[in-house]
Design a protein around this motif. Sequence first.
Motif, mmCIF file in Angstrom:
data_model
loop_
_atom_site.group_PDB
_atom_site.id
_atom_site.type_symbol
_atom_site.label_atom_id
_atom_site.label_comp_id
_atom_site.label_asym_id
_atom_site.label_seq_id
_atom_site.Cartn_x
_atom_site.Cartn_y
_atom_site.Cartn_z
ATOM 1 N N TYR A 1 0.854 -1.184 0.000
ATOM 2 C CA TYR A 1 0.000 0.000 0.000
ATOM 3 C C TYR A 1 0.896 1.242 0.000
ATOM 4 O O TYR A 1 1.871 1.301 0.756
ATOM 5 C CB TYR A 1 -0.912 0.031 1.229
ATOM 6 N N ILE A 2 0.552 2.211 -0.831
ATOM 7 C CA ILE A 2 1.359 3.431 -0.916
ATOM 8 C C ILE A 2 0.451 4.647 -0.757
ATOM 9 O O ILE A 2 -0.525 4.814 -1.495
ATOM 10 C CB ILE A 2 2.106 3.533 -2.254
ATOM 11 N N GLY A 3 0.762 5.491 0.224
ATOM 12 C CA GLY A 3 -0.006 6.707 0.462
ATOM 13 C C GLY A 3 0.909 7.901 0.616
ATOM 14 O O GLY A 3 2.121 7.813 0.459
ATOM 15 N N GLY A 4 0.320 9.023 0.940
ATOM 16 C CA GLY A 4 1.093 10.251 1.081
ATOM 17 C C GLY A 4 0.653 11.296 0.077
ATOM 18 O O GLY A 4 0.097 10.982 -0.975
ATOM 19 N N LYS A 5 0.935 12.543 0.390
ATOM 20 C CA LYS A 5 0.460 13.658 -0.433
ATOM 21 C C LYS A 5 0.912 13.543 -1.880
ATOM 22 O O LYS A 5 0.157 13.887 -2.813
ATOM 23 C CB LYS A 5 0.992 14.967 0.168
ATOM 24 N N ALA A 6 2.119 13.068 -2.126
ATOM 25 C CA ALA A 6 2.664 13.075 -3.483
ATOM 26 C C ALA A 6 2.065 12.001 -4.388
ATOM 27 O O ALA A 6 2.237 12.059 -5.612
ATOM 28 C CB ALA A 6 4.185 12.908 -3.433
ATOM 29 N N VAL A 7 1.353 11.021 -3.823
ATOM 30 C CA VAL A 7 0.822 9.921 -4.637
ATOM 31 C C VAL A 7 -0.080 10.434 -5.755
ATOM 32 O O VAL A 7 -0.052 9.932 -6.884
ATOM 33 C CB VAL A 7 0.059 8.905 -3.760
ATOM 34 N N GLU A 8 -0.867 11.454 -5.451
ATOM 35 C CA GLU A 8 -1.795 11.998 -6.441
ATOM 36 C C GLU A 8 -1.069 12.435 -7.710
ATOM 37 O O GLU A 8 -1.627 12.383 -8.808
ATOM 38 C CB GLU A 8 -2.553 13.172 -5.828
ATOM 39 N N TYR A 9 0.188 12.859 -7.552
ATOM 40 C CA TYR A 9 0.932 13.395 -8.685
ATOM 41 C C TYR A 9 1.995 12.429 -9.210
ATOM 42 O O TYR A 9 2.585 12.672 -10.260
ATOM 43 C CB TYR A 9 1.580 14.718 -8.280
ATOM 44 N N LEU A 10 2.217 11.320 -8.482
ATOM 45 C CA LEU A 10 3.280 10.382 -8.864
ATOM 46 C C LEU A 10 2.772 9.034 -9.364
ATOM 47 O O LEU A 10 3.544 8.262 -9.935
ATOM 48 C CB LEU A 10 4.218 10.143 -7.670
ATOM 49 N N TRP A 11 1.482 8.714 -9.162
ATOM 50 C CA TRP A 11 1.041 7.344 -9.418
ATOM 51 C C TRP A 11 1.192 6.942 -10.876
ATOM 52 O O TRP A 11 1.472 5.772 -11.175
ATOM 53 C CB TRP A 11 -0.386 7.115 -8.928
ATOM 54 N N LYS A 12 1.045 7.885 -11.796
ATOM 55 C CA LYS A 12 1.204 7.540 -13.205
ATOM 56 C C LYS A 12 2.638 7.146 -13.528
ATOM 57 O O LYS A 12 2.897 6.386 -14.466
ATOM 58 C CB LYS A 12 0.758 8.702 -14.091
ATOM 59 N N GLU A 13 3.562 7.660 -12.767
ATOM 60 C CA GLU A 13 4.964 7.237 -12.885
ATOM 61 C C GLU A 13 5.199 5.926 -12.147
ATOM 62 O O GLU A 13 5.871 5.018 -12.659
ATOM 63 C CB GLU A 13 5.887 8.319 -12.313
ATOM 64 N N MET A 14 4.604 5.800 -10.969
ATOM 65 C CA MET A 14 4.875 4.628 -10.127
ATOM 66 C C MET A 14 4.313 3.332 -10.716
ATOM 67 O O MET A 14 4.870 2.259 -10.479
ATOM 68 C CB MET A 14 4.321 4.853 -8.712
ATOM 69 N N ILE A 15 3.222 3.412 -11.476
ATOM 70 C CA ILE A 15 2.675 2.174 -12.034
ATOM 71 C C ILE A 15 3.624 1.546 -13.056
ATOM 72 O O ILE A 15 3.439 0.387 -13.449
ATOM 73 C CB ILE A 15 1.286 2.395 -12.686
ATOM 74 N N CYS A 16 4.651 2.285 -13.444
ATOM 75 C CA CYS A 16 5.648 1.758 -14.387
ATOM 76 C C CYS A 16 6.868 1.174 -13.676
ATOM 77 O O CYS A 16 7.802 0.707 -14.325
ATOM 78 C CB CYS A 16 6.093 2.855 -15.354
ATOM 79 N N TRP A 17 6.868 1.212 -12.350
ATOM 80 C CA TRP A 17 7.982 0.611 -11.618
ATOM 81 C C TRP A 17 7.947 -0.910 -11.769
ATOM 82 O O TRP A 17 6.933 -1.488 -12.173
ATOM 83 C CB TRP A 17 7.915 0.987 -10.134
ATOM 84 N N GLU A 18 9.029 -1.563 -11.402
ATOM 85 C CA GLU A 18 9.137 -3.029 -11.542
ATOM 86 C C GLU A 18 8.540 -3.711 -10.312
ATOM 87 O O GLU A 18 9.230 -4.028 -9.346
ATOM 88 C CB GLU A 18 10.600 -3.428 -11.725
ATOM 89 N N TRP A 19 7.229 -3.958 -10.402
ATOM 90 C CA TRP A 19 6.508 -4.463 -9.251
ATOM 91 C C TRP A 19 6.521 -5.986 -9.136
ATOM 92 O O TRP A 19 6.058 -6.543 -8.152
ATOM 93 C CB TRP A 19 5.059 -3.987 -9.295
ATOM 94 N N LYS A 20 7.028 -6.675 -10.112
ATOM 95 C CA LYS A 20 7.068 -8.139 -10.097
ATOM 96 C C LYS A 20 5.663 -8.703 -9.870
ATOM 97 O O LYS A 20 4.703 -8.319 -10.513
ATOM 98 C CB LYS A 20 8.068 -8.637 -9.046
ATOM 99 N N GLN A 21 5.514 -9.623 -8.895
ATOM 100 C CA GLN A 21 4.239 -10.333 -8.740
ATOM 101 C C GLN A 21 3.319 -9.688 -7.712
ATOM 102 O O GLN A 21 2.186 -10.137 -7.531
ATOM 103 C CB GLN A 21 4.507 -11.795 -8.321
ATOM 104 N N ASN A 22 3.757 -8.650 -7.017
ATOM 105 C CA ASN A 22 2.997 -8.144 -5.883
ATOM 106 C C ASN A 22 1.830 -7.240 -6.285
ATOM 107 O O ASN A 22 1.885 -6.526 -7.283
ATOM 108 C CB ASN A 22 3.917 -7.377 -4.934
ATOM 109 N N THR A 23 0.769 -7.305 -5.469
ATOM 110 C CA THR A 23 -0.361 -6.396 -5.643
ATOM 111 C C THR A 23 -0.030 -5.062 -4.989
ATOM 112 O O THR A 23 0.482 -5.021 -3.869
ATOM 113 C CB THR A 23 -1.631 -6.990 -4.998
ATOM 114 N N VAL A 24 -0.320 -3.979 -5.695
ATOM 115 C CA VAL A 24 0.003 -2.641 -5.204
ATOM 116 C C VAL A 24 -1.267 -1.798 -5.186
ATOM 117 O O VAL A 24 -1.990 -1.731 -6.184
ATOM 118 C CB VAL A 24 1.064 -1.952 -6.092
#
Length: 443
Positions: free
Chosen positions: A98-121
């Motif tokens: 789970y990822i929260g914090g003020k910056a998530v609103e502006y970073l999630w489009k970048e973060m969904i491209c991270w190498e998450w392997k098999q985990n649910t995010v």
Amino acid sequence: MQNNYDIIFFNSPIYRESIMDREDYLPPLGQGYIVTQLNENGIKATIVDCVYEKMGVEEIINYINNGNFPNIAFNIFSVNKDLVKYILENIKRKINIYIGGKAVEYLWKEMICWEWKQNTVIYTIGECDTIYTDLLLGRCLEKPIYRLKNQYIYCVKKESCYFPKDLNEIILDRNLFKNREIMNHYNRYESSIITSRGCIYNCAFCGGSVYANSSSYVRMRNIDNIKTEIQRIIEINPNVESIRVLDDLFLLNRERVSDAIKIFKCFSKLHWRAMAHINTFLKSLDLSEELKKSGCDELFVGIESGDEEMRRLIHKQGTVNDVINVIRALLQAGIDIKGYFICGFPNENKRQMDKTVELALQIKKMSKETLGNFRATAFQFRPYHGTELYDELKRNNKIMDKYYLENKTSSKKQYSYIAGNYSNVEEDYLKENIRRITENSNV
């Protein structure tokens, strides 16, 4: 290793390595509200404060990989985005993230491209005090605003059924932060509280501004609710001698200044400190002596710039003369002031920066003739995601978007992250002005 928990919240690190910087860190009260809600609903949750524990990223990775807890949660900020990315991409076991914090609103489009392997995010945007319970129990009443394979983005805006409309109903288990008091510069054990959410101001550099929080609005806790929490703090740790109010709006206006006096007059042995705005005291200076008598040791004032043009550009309310007159009156009443300054605003020139230094030095000189003391802290401007200045720089293709530690850019190491020099002033001159502002200040 805390393996008997359903979820562990990590207050994410600000340094890559473990650094013994001898600085004090405020407890993550925001995570505390969420964990309190989870525990009240039968979900075993706790907090690992990586900042307070001075954990490096490798230590955090090993902690997670060697545990068997099924869920973890991280907060993320503009300045530590790369550290969180490194940690989460190096998790070797199956786990829900789970990822929260003020910056998530502006970073999630970048973060969904991270190498998450098999985990649910699961990304959470907004004030998520209550939504975590239903997310973990698989009964969330609202759909994600976006989904990509095993990644889900949930947004709690003011229209959401999970939005905390009444702060008096949002409880914080103070036992989560037992023994987390800070010895302040008055040598008093101090605990922190939050009394409001939202902001009425629109400072162009601030992540808490109206511009950056259009999906929220101002809410205040009532007097009795605040007094109850203070009483609870004292019961848990009778050694507490001071309360620090962290939010900007505790002293919102004359009425709230009067409320503050009433609250702390009920705790005759306590001292207190709080954020304050110049505009508040333009109409409340006659209450200064009563404020001091109620135990107010110090007020934190965001001064930012000593140049009128720059103040208008960053939407900083109050003139330079207002700043001088209000601070003089508070100092004369015996209330200490800590002033915050920022050097290096976009396109700031030498003349504008010189005026900021001149103002800081003028207030320091003035304070020597009053009962109160003035101390100053200064930072090099850094653009935070979602702020007006960040968006403006991005439109002009001037954002570096890479934060790194740099000496002499702040009076404290924990605030020394920068993302480039956006001013029209040379780097050495900028750093020298930060030094001049903070010189001889116990920050």
